[in-house]
Design a protein around this motif. Structure first.
Motif, PDB file in Angstrom:
ATOM      1  N   TYR A  13       0.832  -1.203   0.000  1.00 37.97           N
ATOM      2  CA  TYR A  13       0.000   0.000   0.000  1.00 37.97           C
ATOM      3  C   TYR A  13       0.863   1.247   0.000  1.00 37.97           C
ATOM      4  CZ  TYR A  13       0.956   0.756   4.975  1.00 37.97           C
ATOM      5  OH  TYR A  13       1.568   0.987   6.184  1.00 37.97           O
ATOM      6  N   ALA A  14       0.258   2.329  -0.444  1.00 33.55           N
ATOM      7  CA  ALA A  14       0.874   3.650  -0.393  1.00 33.55           C
ATOM      8  C   ALA A  14      -0.195   4.656  -0.019  1.00 33.55           C
ATOM      9  CB  ALA A  14       1.494   4.021  -1.737  1.00 33.55           C
ATOM     10  N   VAL A  15       0.217   5.667   0.710  1.00 29.40           N
ATOM     11  CA  VAL A  15      -0.675   6.772   1.061  1.00 29.40           C
ATOM     12  C   VAL A  15      -0.660   7.770  -0.084  1.00 29.40           C
ATOM     13  CG1 VAL A  15      -1.060   8.678   2.682  1.00 29.40           C
ATOM     14  CG2 VAL A  15      -0.264   6.458   3.525  1.00 29.40           C
ATOM     15  N   HIS A  70      -9.849  11.236  -7.652  1.00 30.20           N
ATOM     16  CA  HIS A  70     -10.851  10.333  -8.236  1.00 30.20           C
ATOM     17  C   HIS A  70     -10.294   9.610  -9.469  1.00 30.20           C
ATOM     18  CE1 HIS A  70     -13.831  11.227  -5.335  1.00 30.20           C
ATOM     19  NE2 HIS A  70     -13.953  12.494  -5.687  1.00 30.20           N
ATOM     20  N   ALA A  71      -9.349  10.228 -10.177  1.00 29.68           N
ATOM     21  CA  ALA A  71      -8.705   9.556 -11.304  1.00 29.68           C
ATOM     22  C   ALA A  71      -7.934   8.327 -10.822  1.00 29.68           C
ATOM     23  CB  ALA A  71      -7.777  10.519 -12.037  1.00 29.68           C
ATOM     24  N   VAL A  72      -7.313   8.421  -9.642  1.00 33.13           N
ATOM     25  CA  VAL A  72      -6.613   7.266  -9.068  1.00 33.13           C
ATOM     26  C   VAL A  72      -7.606   6.141  -8.809  1.00 33.13           C
ATOM     27  CG1 VAL A  72      -5.296   6.437  -7.073  1.00 33.13           C
ATOM     28  CG2 VAL A  72      -4.766   8.681  -8.073  1.00 33.13           C
ATOM     29  N   GLU A  73      -8.757   6.476  -8.262  1.00 35.99           N
ATOM     30  CA  GLU A  73      -9.783   5.453  -8.019  1.00 35.99           C
ATOM     31  C   GLU A  73     -10.210   4.790  -9.328  1.00 35.99           C
ATOM     32  OE1 GLU A  73     -12.246   6.824  -4.117  1.00 35.99           O
ATOM     33  OE2 GLU A  73     -12.582   8.023  -5.919  1.00 35.99           O
ATOM     34  N   ARG A  74     -10.371   5.579 -10.390  1.00 34.86           N
ATOM     35  CA  ARG A  74     -10.795   5.023 -11.683  1.00 34.86           C
ATOM     36  C   ARG A  74      -9.734   4.088 -12.266  1.00 34.86           C
ATOM     37  NH1 ARG A  74     -12.414  10.279 -12.356  1.00 34.86           N
ATOM     38  NH2 ARG A  74     -10.741  10.714 -13.826  1.00 34.86           N
ATOM     39  N   VAL A  75      -8.472   4.472 -12.145  1.00 31.36           N
ATOM     40  CA  VAL A  75      -7.404   3.602 -12.646  1.00 31.36           C
ATOM     41  C   VAL A  75      -7.419   2.275 -11.897  1.00 31.36           C
ATOM     42  CG1 VAL A  75      -4.893   3.310 -12.781  1.00 31.36           C
ATOM     43  CG2 VAL A  75      -5.943   5.457 -13.527  1.00 31.36           C
ATOM     44  N   CYS A  76      -7.638   2.314 -10.599  1.00 28.50           N
ATOM     45  CA  CYS A  76      -7.702   1.076  -9.821  1.00 28.50           C
ATOM     46  C   CYS A  76      -8.841   0.184 -10.285  1.00 28.50           C
ATOM     47  CB  CYS A  76      -7.854   1.380  -8.330  1.00 28.50           C
ATOM     48  SG  CYS A  76      -6.350   1.994  -7.562  1.00 28.50           S
ATOM     49  N   ARG A  92       0.203  -3.960 -12.586  1.00 29.25           N
ATOM     50  CA  ARG A  92       0.751  -2.886 -13.431  1.00 29.25           C
ATOM     51  C   ARG A  92       0.092  -1.545 -13.110  1.00 29.25           C
ATOM     52  NH1 ARG A  92       3.606  -3.214 -18.645  1.00 29.25           N
ATOM     53  NH2 ARG A  92       3.364  -1.183 -19.623  1.00 29.25           N
ATOM     54  N   ARG A  93      -1.221  -1.561 -12.888  1.00 29.72           N
ATOM     55  CA  ARG A  93      -1.908  -0.315 -12.530  1.00 29.72           C
ATOM     56  C   ARG A  93      -1.386   0.210 -11.194  1.00 29.72           C
ATOM     57  NH1 ARG A  93      -6.462  -3.333 -13.995  1.00 29.72           N
ATOM     58  NH2 ARG A  93      -7.356  -3.130 -11.921  1.00 29.72           N
ATOM     59  N   PHE A  94      -1.189  -0.684 -10.205  1.00 30.08           N
ATOM     60  CA  PHE A  94      -0.655  -0.257  -8.904  1.00 30.08           C
ATOM     61  C   PHE A  94       0.731   0.351  -9.074  1.00 30.08           C
ATOM     62  CE2 PHE A  94       1.859  -1.185  -5.057  1.00 30.08           C
ATOM     63  CZ  PHE A  94       1.123  -0.470  -4.125  1.00 30.08           C
ATOM     64  N   ARG A  95       1.618  -0.326  -9.802  1.00 30.24           N
ATOM     65  CA  ARG A  95       2.987   0.177  -9.985  1.00 30.24           C
ATOM     66  C   ARG A  95       2.992   1.555 -10.640  1.00 30.24           C
ATOM     67  NH1 ARG A  95       4.448  -2.405  -6.326  1.00 30.24           N
ATOM     68  NH2 ARG A  95       4.691  -4.629  -6.490  1.00 30.24           N
ATOM     69  N   TRP A  96       2.106   1.749 -11.610  1.00 30.68           N
ATOM     70  CA  TRP A  96       2.037   3.047 -12.274  1.00 30.68           C
ATOM     71  C   TRP A  96       1.571   4.126 -11.286  1.00 30.68           C
ATOM     72  CZ3 TRP A  96      -1.965   6.466 -13.597  1.00 30.68           C
ATOM     73  CH2 TRP A  96      -1.585   7.493 -14.465  1.00 30.68           C
ATOM     74  N   LEU A  97       0.586   3.792 -10.460  1.00 27.78           N
ATOM     75  CA  LEU A  97       0.040   4.772  -9.515  1.00 27.78           C
ATOM     76  C   LEU A  97       1.028   5.150  -8.417  1.00 27.78           C
ATOM     77  CD1 LEU A  97      -3.581   3.410  -9.193  1.00 27.78           C
ATOM     78  CD2 LEU A  97      -2.891   5.589 -10.232  1.00 27.78           C
ATOM     79  N   VAL A  98       1.888   4.221  -8.008  1.00 28.65           N
ATOM     80  CA  VAL A  98       2.809   4.512  -6.898  1.00 28.65           C
ATOM     81  C   VAL A  98       4.183   4.974  -7.371  1.00 28.65           C
ATOM     82  CG1 VAL A  98       1.588   2.985  -5.309  1.00 28.65           C
ATOM     83  CG2 VAL A  98       3.577   2.108  -6.592  1.00 28.65           C
ATOM     84  N   ALA A  99       4.361   5.124  -8.677  1.00 34.78           N
ATOM     85  CA  ALA A  99       5.629   5.644  -9.187  1.00 34.78           C
ATOM     86  C   ALA A  99       5.822   7.074  -8.678  1.00 34.78           C
ATOM     87  CB  ALA A  99       5.630   5.623 -10.714  1.00 34.78           C
ATOM     88  N   THR A 103       3.986  16.151  -8.367  1.00 31.51           N
ATOM     89  CA  THR A 103       2.739  16.827  -8.712  1.00 31.51           C
ATOM     90  C   THR A 103       2.010  17.140  -7.415  1.00 31.51           C
ATOM     91  OG1 THR A 103       1.563  14.728  -8.889  1.00 31.51           O
ATOM     92  CG2 THR A 103       2.529  15.598 -10.919  1.00 31.51           C
ATOM     93  N   VAL A 104       0.862  17.734  -7.518  1.00 36.48           N
ATOM     94  CA  VAL A 104       0.099  18.075  -6.320  1.00 36.48           C
ATOM     95  C   VAL A 104      -0.362  16.819  -5.590  1.00 36.48           C
ATOM     96  CG1 VAL A 104      -1.985  19.220  -5.473  1.00 36.48           C
ATOM     97  CG2 VAL A 104      -0.568  20.336  -7.196  1.00 36.48           C
ATOM     98  N   VAL A 105      -0.805  15.789  -6.319  1.00 40.32           N
ATOM     99  CA  VAL A 105      -1.180  14.511  -5.705  1.00 40.32           C
ATOM    100  C   VAL A 105      -0.029  13.538  -5.934  1.00 40.32           C
ATOM    101  CG1 VAL A 105      -2.793  12.573  -5.730  1.00 40.32           C
ATOM    102  CG2 VAL A 105      -3.645  14.909  -5.986  1.00 40.32           C
ATOM    103  N   GLN A 106       0.558  13.055  -4.827  1.00 41.80           N
ATOM    104  CA  GLN A 106       1.738  12.196  -4.891  1.00 41.80           C
ATOM    105  C   GLN A 106       1.524  10.934  -4.065  1.00 41.80           C
ATOM    106  OE1 GLN A 106       5.116  14.301  -3.348  1.00 41.80           O
ATOM    107  NE2 GLN A 106       4.820  16.069  -4.673  1.00 41.80           N
TER     108      GLN A 106
END
Length: 131
Positions: A13-15, A70-76, A92-99, A103-106
């Motif tokens: 997990y990541a915050v 909300h875009a993060v939720e949609r990708v998940c 793959r979606r998780f790895r992309w999101l936690v890279a 930006t403002v949302v990290q």
């Protein structure tokens, strides 16, 4: 090795952090992203405290921040709403999101644990780390 221990699976997990003024480095936690490979589970839960966010930056684009979360939720969730990530598997979606990104949302650092219920773990982490 299957990743299972006593009926529990390894999860990562990541915050999700909101850094309204990157140059200042101040942030608030606004969500979590959880991935469990053994169950092909990836999900994000977000909860934005607008008052805390505005305390860091009165002029922050709250709607823009909310849209990014909300875009993060949609990708998940995957599917058409995930855009380019629609066909990617959960990992793959998780790895992309936690890279890492500036930006403002990290995403914060990735941590691991064991869980028998990834969905309940997602809610527990939101309660402990965001609310």
């Amino acid at each position: 090795m299957s990743g299972r221990t006593d009926g529990r699976d390894v999860f990562e997990y990541a915050v999700l952090r909101v850094v309204p003024r990157v140059e200042r480095g101040e942030l608030i936690n606004a969500g979590v992203v959880v991935y469990c490979r053994a169950r092909s589970y990836v999900a994000a839960r977000v909860e934005l405290d607008e008052d805390r966010l505005r305390a860091l930056d009165r002029g922050v684009d709250v709607e823009g921040v909310r849209a990014a979360l909300h875009a993060v939720e949609r990708v998940c969730r995957g599917g058409e709403a995930a855009g380019q990530a629609a066909a990617d598997d959960a990992g793959r979606r998780f790895r992309w999101l936690v890279a890492p990104r500036s930006t403002v949302v990290q995403p914060g650092p990735v941590h691991t644990g064991l869980t028998a219920d990834p969905e309940a773990e997602t809610e527990r982490l939101l309660e402990v780390l965001v609310r």
